[in-house]
Design an enzyme around this catalytic site. Sequence first.
Site, PDB file in Angstrom:
ATOM      1  N   LYS A  31       7.080  23.559 -12.890  1.00  0.00           N
ATOM      2  CA  LYS A  31       6.230  22.414 -12.573  1.00  0.00           C
ATOM      3  C   LYS A  31       6.023  22.277 -11.065  1.00  0.00           C
ATOM      4  O   LYS A  31       4.923  21.947 -10.608  1.00  0.00           O
ATOM      5  CB  LYS A  31       6.833  21.128 -13.159  1.00  0.00           C
ATOM      6  CG  LYS A  31       5.944  19.921 -12.930  1.00  0.00           C
ATOM      7  CD  LYS A  31       6.304  18.719 -13.776  1.00  0.00           C
ATOM      8  CE  LYS A  31       5.309  17.587 -13.489  1.00  0.00           C
ATOM      9  NZ  LYS A  31       5.555  16.396 -14.296  1.00  0.00           N
ATOM     10  N   GLU A  90      -4.205  17.161  -9.763  1.00  0.00           N
ATOM     11  CA  GLU A  90      -4.734  17.541 -11.076  1.00  0.00           C
ATOM     12  C   GLU A  90      -6.242  17.768 -11.078  1.00  0.00           C
ATOM     13  O   GLU A  90      -6.984  17.229 -11.896  1.00  0.00           O
ATOM     14  CB  GLU A  90      -4.353  16.483 -12.138  1.00  0.00           C
ATOM     15  CG  GLU A  90      -4.429  17.051 -13.550  1.00  0.00           C
ATOM     16  CD  GLU A  90      -3.913  16.097 -14.613  1.00  0.00           C
ATOM     17  OE1 GLU A  90      -2.698  15.845 -14.611  1.00  0.00           O
ATOM     18  OE2 GLU A  90      -4.713  15.621 -15.424  1.00  0.00           O
ATOM     19  N   HIS A 144       7.124   9.059 -26.660  1.00  0.00           N
ATOM     20  CA  HIS A 144       6.236  10.021 -26.003  1.00  0.00           C
ATOM     21  C   HIS A 144       6.538  11.479 -26.397  1.00  0.00           C
ATOM     22  O   HIS A 144       5.633  12.226 -26.766  1.00  0.00           O
ATOM     23  CB  HIS A 144       6.348   9.850 -24.480  1.00  0.00           C
ATOM     24  CG  HIS A 144       5.477  10.800 -23.715  1.00  0.00           C
ATOM     25  ND1 HIS A 144       4.106  10.797 -23.792  1.00  0.00           N
ATOM     26  CD2 HIS A 144       5.795  11.813 -22.868  1.00  0.00           C
ATOM     27  CE1 HIS A 144       3.609  11.751 -23.017  1.00  0.00           C
ATOM     28  NE2 HIS A 144       4.611  12.392 -22.450  1.00  0.00           N
ATOM     29  N   HIS A 192      -0.845  16.719 -25.034  1.00  0.00           N
ATOM     30  CA  HIS A 192      -0.894  15.302 -24.655  1.00  0.00           C
ATOM     31  C   HIS A 192      -2.161  14.572 -25.111  1.00  0.00           C
ATOM     32  O   HIS A 192      -2.142  13.350 -25.235  1.00  0.00           O
ATOM     33  CB  HIS A 192      -0.743  15.154 -23.131  1.00  0.00           C
ATOM     34  CG  HIS A 192       0.684  15.304 -22.664  1.00  0.00           C
ATOM     35  ND1 HIS A 192       1.418  16.445 -22.883  1.00  0.00           N
ATOM     36  CD2 HIS A 192       1.512  14.453 -21.995  1.00  0.00           C
ATOM     37  CE1 HIS A 192       2.634  16.293 -22.363  1.00  0.00           C
ATOM     38  NE2 HIS A 192       2.714  15.099 -21.820  1.00  0.00           N
ATOM     39  N   ASN A 232      -0.748  19.099 -19.434  1.00  0.00           N
ATOM     40  CA  ASN A 232      -1.067  18.120 -20.470  1.00  0.00           C
ATOM     41  C   ASN A 232      -1.120  18.747 -21.864  1.00  0.00           C
ATOM     42  O   ASN A 232      -1.615  18.117 -22.808  1.00  0.00           O
ATOM     43  CB  ASN A 232      -2.419  17.450 -20.152  1.00  0.00           C
ATOM     44  CG  ASN A 232      -2.354  16.674 -18.853  1.00  0.00           C
ATOM     45  OD1 ASN A 232      -1.342  16.055 -18.540  1.00  0.00           O
ATOM     46  ND2 ASN A 232      -3.423  16.721 -18.071  1.00  0.00           N
ATOM     47  N   HIS A 269      -1.072  11.454 -26.864  1.00  0.00           N
ATOM     48  CA  HIS A 269      -1.367  10.085 -26.389  1.00  0.00           C
ATOM     49  C   HIS A 269      -2.115   9.291 -27.468  1.00  0.00           C
ATOM     50  O   HIS A 269      -1.911   8.080 -27.613  1.00  0.00           O
ATOM     51  CB  HIS A 269      -2.202  10.129 -25.109  1.00  0.00           C
ATOM     52  CG  HIS A 269      -1.399  10.491 -23.886  1.00  0.00           C
ATOM     53  ND1 HIS A 269      -1.974  10.713 -22.652  1.00  0.00           N
ATOM     54  CD2 HIS A 269      -0.072  10.678 -23.702  1.00  0.00           C
ATOM     55  CE1 HIS A 269      -1.029  10.999 -21.772  1.00  0.00           C
ATOM     56  NE2 HIS A 269       0.129  10.997 -22.389  1.00  0.00           N
ATOM     57  N   LYS A 306       3.355  11.661 -10.574  1.00  0.00           N
ATOM     58  CA  LYS A 306       2.441  10.862 -11.395  1.00  0.00           C
ATOM     59  C   LYS A 306       3.128   9.550 -11.736  1.00  0.00           C
ATOM     60  O   LYS A 306       4.268   9.547 -12.220  1.00  0.00           O
ATOM     61  CB  LYS A 306       2.116  11.576 -12.701  1.00  0.00           C
ATOM     62  CG  LYS A 306       0.951  12.525 -12.616  1.00  0.00           C
ATOM     63  CD  LYS A 306       0.586  12.970 -14.028  1.00  0.00           C
ATOM     64  CE  LYS A 306      -0.553  13.951 -14.013  1.00  0.00           C
ATOM     65  NZ  LYS A 306      -0.815  14.484 -15.370  1.00  0.00           N
ATOM     66  N   GLU A 360       9.100  18.271 -24.344  1.00  0.00           N
ATOM     67  CA  GLU A 360       8.442  18.631 -23.071  1.00  0.00           C
ATOM     68  C   GLU A 360       8.908  20.013 -22.594  1.00  0.00           C
ATOM     69  O   GLU A 360       8.137  20.762 -21.985  1.00  0.00           O
ATOM     70  CB  GLU A 360       8.706  17.576 -21.996  1.00  0.00           C
ATOM     71  CG  GLU A 360       8.002  16.233 -22.210  1.00  0.00           C
ATOM     72  CD  GLU A 360       6.509  16.226 -21.827  1.00  0.00           C
ATOM     73  OE1 GLU A 360       5.955  17.292 -21.490  1.00  0.00           O
ATOM     74  OE2 GLU A 360       5.911  15.136 -21.889  1.00  0.00           O
ATOM     75  N   ARG A 373       0.818  -1.228   0.000  1.00  0.00           N
ATOM     76  CA  ARG A 373       0.000   0.000   0.000  1.00  0.00           C
ATOM     77  C   ARG A 373       0.849   1.275   0.000  1.00  0.00           C
ATOM     78  O   ARG A 373       0.386   2.334   0.415  1.00  0.00           O
ATOM     79  CB  ARG A 373      -0.980   0.022   1.178  1.00  0.00           C
ATOM     80  CG  ARG A 373      -1.956  -1.137   1.168  1.00  0.00           C
ATOM     81  CD  ARG A 373      -3.221  -0.819   1.936  1.00  0.00           C
ATOM     82  NE  ARG A 373      -4.137  -1.941   1.845  1.00  0.00           N
ATOM     83  CZ  ARG A 373      -4.203  -2.918   2.736  1.00  0.00           C
ATOM     84  NH1 ARG A 373      -3.423  -2.901   3.788  1.00  0.00           N
ATOM     85  NH2 ARG A 373      -5.053  -3.892   2.588  1.00  0.00           N
ATOM     86  N   ARG A 380      -3.163  21.896 -12.785  1.00  0.00           N
ATOM     87  CA  ARG A 380      -2.175  20.917 -13.271  1.00  0.00           C
ATOM     88  C   ARG A 380      -2.537  20.351 -14.644  1.00  0.00           C
ATOM     89  O   ARG A 380      -1.669  19.882 -15.378  1.00  0.00           O
ATOM     90  CB  ARG A 380      -1.992  19.795 -12.243  1.00  0.00           C
ATOM     91  CG  ARG A 380      -0.867  18.850 -12.633  1.00  0.00           C
ATOM     92  CD  ARG A 380      -0.455  17.907 -11.538  1.00  0.00           C
ATOM     93  NE  ARG A 380       0.619  17.050 -12.011  1.00  0.00           N
ATOM     94  CZ  ARG A 380       1.288  16.205 -11.258  1.00  0.00           C
ATOM     95  NH1 ARG A 380       1.008  16.090  -9.961  1.00  0.00           N
ATOM     96  NH2 ARG A 380       2.259  15.476 -11.768  1.00  0.00           N
TER      97      ARG A 380
END
Length: 355
Positions: A223, A233, A260, A244, A241, A248, A145, A187, A123, A237
């Site tokens: 960031k 997010e 990516h 993205h 993206n 994606h 993330k 990026e 956990r 935030r």
Amino acid sequence: MPDCRSIQVNTTPAYGVTIAPGLLAACGPRLRALMPPCHMAVITDSAVAPLYLDTVQRSLSTAGFAVSPYVFPAGEGSKTLSTLANILEFLAERRLTRTDCVVALGGGVTGDMAGFAAAVYLRGIRYVQLPTTLLAAVDSSVGGKTAIDLAAGKNLAGAFLQPAAVLCDTDCLATLPKDVFADGAAEAIKTGVLCDESLFSLFEDGTLSAEPAEVIARCVGYKAGVVERDEKERGERKLLNLGHTVGHAIEKCSGYAVPHGHAVAAGLAVIARAAEALGWAEEPIAARITACLAQNGLPTGADYAPEALAEAASADKKRAGGDITLVVPRRIGLCELKKIPVPELLNVIRAGLEG
Ligand code: GLY
């Protein structure tokens, strides 16, 4: 230490991002200053292991840590439930406990996978990021993330877990293949379009007219602020993206053959052209953005039908019910969130591919 930059990320818990040469060889004492001796599972891939695993293992062992390395095949194709399961079984077999630590040594795929394993094993146990690519340094190693891909799309299973530390060894960047460096440039250019025209302009002549350490520090500094204000997010935030949603979709349509950063570059070009064509941008932006991407060896479009991209993008996790939130550039250095009904995505993508 000369040439050493440190940025604090004030999340819960808070952690430092250190950017300097020689950090892989010094990771043992650096981490020993943050935690007592424990068992470190170093997760890395088959491309990075031959380059840096020995250095990291030696430094950790000398500093008093027990070390268990785990190497998986390099590539986005490994970012799956089955690799995650293998890593979790490895952590259990090596009997790591909650006082131990996972080390992510590598690029974005390794950071995402090792971070997700750390988030769910027992956990949640501690992990640290040792990014070895520009993409991981400017973006994915910071912010907590973690994820794997599912058949339906990219990063669809994951967790937020902030690392205990990020040590970014800038010596790794000197030997990156051109294409891999370009992934990180994408990026960083994205960050420039989001918040900082002067950062963007460092990339405009294609030679990166600044030290990579300077670029990393500026990207991470921006960031860190966003993540501190919106760790999970819920709002701001989402801006990170930019490029993205279509990016994606391109990755998925290519069966993850397009890396990516290259996909994000194409996604950024598409949304910039769409923003201009649909009157969302305050001024002409697309030609400057696409020229900058091309100068850095990055794509500015994709050979997929708009319908295929829209279909792939509609499975994106930025969809909420019948809407999807796009990140739209208004000018270079300023973007905004725009929620549109999912069926409108096709027109946006068409405008962005044709623009
Ligand atoms: N890569 C985007 C984020 O960390 O939010």
